[in-house]
Motif scaffolding. Structure first.
Motif, PDB file in Angstrom:
ATOM      1  N   THR A 170    -116.739  41.631  -2.745  1.00 26.15           N
ATOM      2  CA  THR A 170    -116.972  42.814  -2.142  1.00 26.15           C
ATOM      3  C   THR A 170    -116.238  43.831  -2.787  1.00 26.15           C
ATOM      4  N   ARG A 171    -115.079  43.499  -3.389  1.00 19.63           N
ATOM      5  CA  ARG A 171    -114.380  44.568  -4.174  1.00 19.63           C
ATOM      6  C   ARG A 171    -113.825  43.721  -5.480  1.00 19.63           C
ATOM      7  N   THR A 172    -113.444  44.241  -6.408  1.00 19.28           N
ATOM      8  CA  THR A 172    -112.906  43.794  -7.671  1.00 19.28           C
ATOM      9  C   THR A 172    -111.453  43.806  -7.785  1.00 19.28           C
ATOM     10  N   TYR A 173    -110.877  42.781  -8.619  1.00 18.06           N
ATOM     11  CA  TYR A 173    -109.371  42.690  -8.862  1.00 18.06           C
ATOM     12  C   TYR A 173    -108.957  44.157  -9.268  1.00 18.06           C
ATOM     13  N   ASP A 174    -109.968  44.876 -10.292  1.00 15.67           N
ATOM     14  CA  ASP A 174    -109.263  46.131 -11.084  1.00 15.67           C
ATOM     15  C   ASP A 174    -109.270  47.198  -9.650  1.00 15.67           C
ATOM     16  N   ASP A 175    -109.961  47.052  -8.665  1.00 15.84           N
ATOM     17  CA  ASP A 175    -110.343  47.877  -7.489  1.00 15.84           C
ATOM     18  C   ASP A 175    -108.834  47.959  -6.715  1.00 15.84           C
ATOM     19  N   ARG A 176    -108.226  46.718  -6.794  1.00 16.37           N
ATOM     20  CA  ARG A 176    -106.867  46.668  -6.056  1.00 16.37           C
ATOM     21  C   ARG A 176    -105.988  47.052  -7.128  1.00 16.37           C
ATOM     22  N   LEU A 177    -105.796  46.791  -8.449  1.00 20.81           N
ATOM     23  CA  LEU A 177    -104.751  47.515  -9.169  1.00 20.81           C
ATOM     24  C   LEU A 177    -104.896  48.881  -9.171  1.00 20.81           C
ATOM     25  N   ASN A 178    -106.074  49.570  -9.069  1.00 25.65           N
ATOM     26  CA  ASN A 178    -106.289  50.866  -8.956  1.00 25.65           C
ATOM     27  C   ASN A 178    -105.557  51.505  -7.747  1.00 25.65           C
ATOM     28  N   THR A 179    -105.945  50.957  -6.402  1.00 25.93           N
ATOM     29  CA  THR A 179    -105.321  51.303  -5.444  1.00 25.93           C
ATOM     30  C   THR A 179    -103.612  51.411  -5.643  1.00 25.93           C
ATOM     31  N   LEU A 180    -103.129  50.219  -6.120  1.00 30.60           N
ATOM     32  CA  LEU A 180    -101.667  50.156  -6.529  1.00 30.60           C
ATOM     33  C   LEU A 180    -101.362  51.236  -7.307  1.00 30.60           C
ATOM     34  N   ASN A 181    -102.016  51.715  -8.194  1.00 31.08           N
ATOM     35  CA  ASN A 181    -101.472  52.863  -9.215  1.00 31.08           C
ATOM     36  C   ASN A 181    -101.686  54.019  -8.459  1.00 31.08           C
ATOM     37  N   ASN A 182    -102.592  54.241  -7.657  1.00 34.58           N
ATOM     38  CA  ASN A 182    -102.840  55.274  -6.579  1.00 34.58           C
ATOM     39  C   ASN A 182    -101.518  55.504  -5.906  1.00 34.58           C
TER      40      ASN A 182
END
Length: 328
Positions: A170-182
């Motif tokens: 329901t979410r991607t690995y890149d979604d997680r990395l994007n949150t860390l970047n934010n």
């Protein structure tokens, strides 16, 4: 072992560290740990589920996913005053960090988020490091949290990118990395680690550590979780994680990210004092507690048991003036 900070670790280098004989690995990790941290100090963090259950995600390990029949009682977002009162009791009991968790896929700009902002302000005012884990957030939301006084944001990678789709769709690995970047862009410290015992290989664990240690800036906090098996979830019947696997992960994380707080997180309820002591020797310097003796919705040791363990091992809670993570 050197404590020079590196963000260019290769997979082969990490494999060489991870697969060493266990006693040599622990010795190296303990040496690194003592160069950057006080060996007898452990940060006590209190974790509170401020909104429980009903999550639309399909994380295979999670008892709060609405699609699984786990018997978890769904609870609406708590009131600020109740949260601050629990935080004050946690501080009085020795905690220097307070983490609030909400079972959301992502933060939405609504009244519930406004309430979270007020909770962050309230907990910050009593002198605790404030951490939140609320799912995915965008840059503007991260900035609001930072302005409210949020110290850290937790968003775990869970596993390697290669294994991730086996446990979550329901979410991607890149979604997680994007949150860390934010989170990083907003000036909030990053708390990100993973879970072992999901059916992954040693290579998946190494790849996850490779991703974390090669971020432009290491996470200030790296939680290492053992799968807490919840009846009704797809992973409920997997075997208990072997303690030595936890020790190996903690030690490797400590060597790769020497200044990070390595947090012995989920799974402690199934570990003896002797087993936990090996984790501290390997470089773990933080634990989670809760009034309810739960790690969100899974068992966690009693506060009295932790006090006895600290006394036996000669450990003491890290104080607030020491709790601020070193610049990484």
């Amino acid at each position: 072992m050197s404590t020079t900070l590196r963000n260019d670790w290769t997979i082969q280098e990490i494999e060489n560290i991870y697969h060493q004989p266990l006693l040599e690995l622990v010795y190296q990790a303990a040496t690194v740990h003592r160069k950057s941290h006080k060996a007898n100090e452990v940060q006590v963090c209190t974790l509170l589920s401020v909104k429980t259950g009903g999550c639309p995600e399909d994380c295979s390990y999670c008892g709060q996913a609405a699609r699984y029949h786990t018997g978890i009682t769904v609870k609406a977002l708590m009131d600020k005053d109740d949260v601050v009162a629990i935080a004050q009791r946690a501080k009085d009991a020795g905690s220097s960090r307070f983490c609030m968790a909400a079972a959301w896929r992502e933060v939405r700009d609504n009244r519930d988020f406004d309430k979270i902002i007020e909770m962050v302000k309230g907990v910050n005012e009593i002198g605790l490091e404030v951490c939140c884990t609320l799912g995915m957030i965008n840059e503007a939301q991260a900035e609001r949290l930072q302005e409210a006084g949020l110290y850290a944001y937790n968003h775990n990678l869970d596993s390697s990118k290669e294994y991730y789709e086996e446990i979550i769709s329901t979410r991607t690995y890149d979604d997680r990395l994007n949150t860390l970047n934010n989170v990083r862009k907003a000036g909030i410290s990053v708390c990100s680690g993973g879970i072992i015992g999901l059916g992954e290989t040693h290579e998946d664990r190494i790849r996850m550590l490779h991703t974390l240690s090669n971020l432009e800036q290491h996470p200030e906090s790296v939680p290492v979780n053992a799968l807490a098996r919840v009846k009704g979830t797809p992973l409920a019947d997997l075997p208990k994680v072997d303690t030595w696997e936890m020790v190996r992960m903690i030690a490797t994380a400590r060597i790769l990210m020497p200044k990070a707080m390595v947090r012995l997180s989920a799974g402690r309820a199934e570990m003896t004092t002797e087993e936990q002591s090996w984790c501290f020797m390997a470089g773990a310097n933080s634990i989670f507690t809760s009034e309810s003796e739960e790690m969100l919705v899974t068992p966690n040791p009693k506060l009295d048991d932790d006090r006895k363990m600290f006394e036996l091992l000669g450990l003491k809670p890290m104080q607030k003036d020491r709790a601020t993570s070193p610049t990484v």
